[in-house]
Design a protein around this motif. Structure first.
Motif, PDB file in Angstrom:
ATOM      1  N   GLY A 114       3.782 -14.701   9.360  1.00 25.39           N
ATOM      2  CA  GLY A 114       3.615 -13.314   9.734  1.00 25.39           C
ATOM      3  C   GLY A 114       3.232 -12.444   8.739  1.00 25.39           C
ATOM      4  O   GLY A 114       2.239 -11.691   8.559  1.00 25.39           O
ATOM      5  N   VAL A 115       3.889 -12.664   7.208  1.00 21.96           N
ATOM      6  CA  VAL A 115       3.740 -12.240   6.224  1.00 21.96           C
ATOM      7  C   VAL A 115       2.294 -12.432   5.749  1.00 21.96           C
ATOM      8  O   VAL A 115       1.401 -11.614   5.551  1.00 21.96           O
ATOM      9  N   ASP A 116       1.673 -13.714   5.801  1.00 15.94           N
ATOM     10  CA  ASP A 116       0.374 -14.174   5.410  1.00 15.94           C
ATOM     11  C   ASP A 116      -0.676 -13.294   6.297  1.00 15.94           C
ATOM     12  O   ASP A 116      -1.823 -12.945   6.006  1.00 15.94           O
ATOM     13  N   ASP A 117      -0.306 -13.304   7.742  1.00 11.90           N
ATOM     14  CA  ASP A 117      -1.166 -12.492   8.753  1.00 11.90           C
ATOM     15  C   ASP A 117      -1.375 -11.083   8.271  1.00 11.90           C
ATOM     16  O   ASP A 117      -2.429 -10.573   8.323  1.00 11.90           O
ATOM     17  N   TYR A 118      -0.213 -10.385   7.933  1.00 16.82           N
ATOM     18  CA  TYR A 118      -0.444  -8.854   7.786  1.00 16.82           C
ATOM     19  C   TYR A 118      -0.941  -8.698   6.251  1.00 16.82           C
ATOM     20  O   TYR A 118      -1.757  -7.901   6.149  1.00 16.82           O
ATOM     21  N   GLY A 119      -0.939  -9.945   5.373  1.00 18.97           N
ATOM     22  CA  GLY A 119      -1.277  -9.692   4.137  1.00 18.97           C
ATOM     23  C   GLY A 119      -2.841 -10.007   4.215  1.00 18.97           C
ATOM     24  O   GLY A 119      -3.739  -9.259   3.487  1.00 18.97           O
ATOM     25  N   ARG A 120      -3.512 -10.741   5.043  1.00 18.58           N
ATOM     26  CA  ARG A 120      -4.839 -10.993   5.422  1.00 18.58           C
ATOM     27  C   ARG A 120      -5.544  -9.538   6.003  1.00 18.58           C
ATOM     28  O   ARG A 120      -6.354  -9.204   5.398  1.00 18.58           O
ATOM     29  N   GLN A 121      -4.673  -9.083   6.716  1.00 20.05           N
ATOM     30  CA  GLN A 121      -5.354  -7.980   7.343  1.00 20.05           C
ATOM     31  C   GLN A 121      -5.410  -6.810   6.288  1.00 20.05           C
ATOM     32  O   GLN A 121      -6.270  -6.045   6.198  1.00 20.05           O
ATOM     33  N   LEU A 122      -4.293  -6.616   5.360  1.00 23.84           N
ATOM     34  CA  LEU A 122      -4.247  -5.623   4.235  1.00 23.84           C
ATOM     35  C   LEU A 122      -5.540  -5.938   3.439  1.00 23.84           C
ATOM     36  O   LEU A 122      -6.602  -5.076   3.126  1.00 23.84           O
ATOM     37  N   ARG A 123      -5.930  -7.261   3.082  1.00 26.53           N
ATOM     38  CA  ARG A 123      -7.007  -7.505   2.077  1.00 26.53           C
ATOM     39  C   ARG A 123      -8.186  -7.298   2.980  1.00 26.53           C
ATOM     40  O   ARG A 123      -9.064  -6.676   2.046  1.00 26.53           O
ATOM     41  N   ASN A 124      -8.351  -7.568   3.991  1.00 23.07           N
ATOM     42  CA  ASN A 124      -9.742  -7.325   4.546  1.00 23.07           C
ATOM     43  C   ASN A 124      -9.981  -6.025   4.925  1.00 23.07           C
ATOM     44  O   ASN A 124     -11.229  -5.478   4.893  1.00 23.07           O
ATOM     45  N   ARG A 125      -9.200  -5.115   5.322  1.00 23.00           N
ATOM     46  CA  ARG A 125      -9.284  -3.807   5.924  1.00 23.00           C
ATOM     47  C   ARG A 125      -9.045  -2.773   4.824  1.00 23.00           C
ATOM     48  O   ARG A 125      -9.418  -1.776   4.738  1.00 23.00           O
ATOM     49  N   PHE A 126      -8.109  -3.105   3.652  1.00 23.94           N
ATOM     50  CA  PHE A 126      -7.776  -2.094   2.716  1.00 23.94           C
ATOM     51  C   PHE A 126      -7.714  -2.707   1.448  1.00 23.94           C
ATOM     52  O   PHE A 126      -6.379  -2.733   0.940  1.00 23.94           O
ATOM     53  N   PRO A 127      -8.547  -3.303   0.785  1.00 25.10           N
ATOM     54  CA  PRO A 127      -8.522  -3.964  -0.351  1.00 25.10           C
ATOM     55  C   PRO A 127      -8.092  -3.440  -1.496  1.00 25.10           C
ATOM     56  O   PRO A 127      -7.386  -4.032  -2.531  1.00 25.10           O
ATOM     57  N   GLN A 128      -8.330  -2.141  -1.693  1.00 20.75           N
ATOM     58  CA  GLN A 128      -8.054  -1.137  -2.858  1.00 20.75           C
ATOM     59  C   GLN A 128      -6.731  -0.390  -2.721  1.00 20.75           C
ATOM     60  O   GLN A 128      -6.308  -0.029  -3.585  1.00 20.75           O
TER      61      GLN A 128
END
Length: 108
Positions: free
Chosen positions: A80-94
């Motif tokens: 779950g941490v990895d999934d939300y982390g991917r979403q953060l990086r993809n959608r809100f990289p900065q």
């Protein structure tokens, strides 16, 4: 929200729960309730409310994904941490939340 800011988490939870009962479709109420529950270390319940917000991409943002990521971390759900982390990086990289995630600062 004012109760939460003042550190009166029990009062905040009670009022936000009532607000949620009156309007369960309000994402702001769900986010604030999830945040209060997280602070009270009631991670399973926090997960329920923050998932409702993050289920809709038009409602989720870096803040909601970050809270969900931290909840999953507290529950020991690495995927779950990895999934939300991917979403953060993809959608809100900065976003500051993404930067904190990349630095491993999950408790900020």
């Amino acid at each position: 929200v004012c109760h939460a800011r003042a550190g009166r988490l029990e009062d905040a939870e009670r009022r936000l729960t009532r607000a949620y009962e009156l309007d369960p479709s309000n994402p702001t109420t769900a986010l604030n309730l999830a945040e209060v529950l997280y602070r009270r270390q009631d991670y399973e319940r926090a997960r329920f409310y923050i998932r409702r917000v993050n289920q809709r991409e038009d409602l989720s943002n870096a803040q909601t994904l970050w809270l969900a990521l931290r909840v999953e971390n507290r529950l020991g759900n690495r995927s779950g941490v990895d999934d939300y982390g991917r979403q953060l990086r993809n959608r809100f990289p900065q976003a500051t939340e993404t930067l904190a995630y990349d630095r491993g600062r999950l408790d900020e």
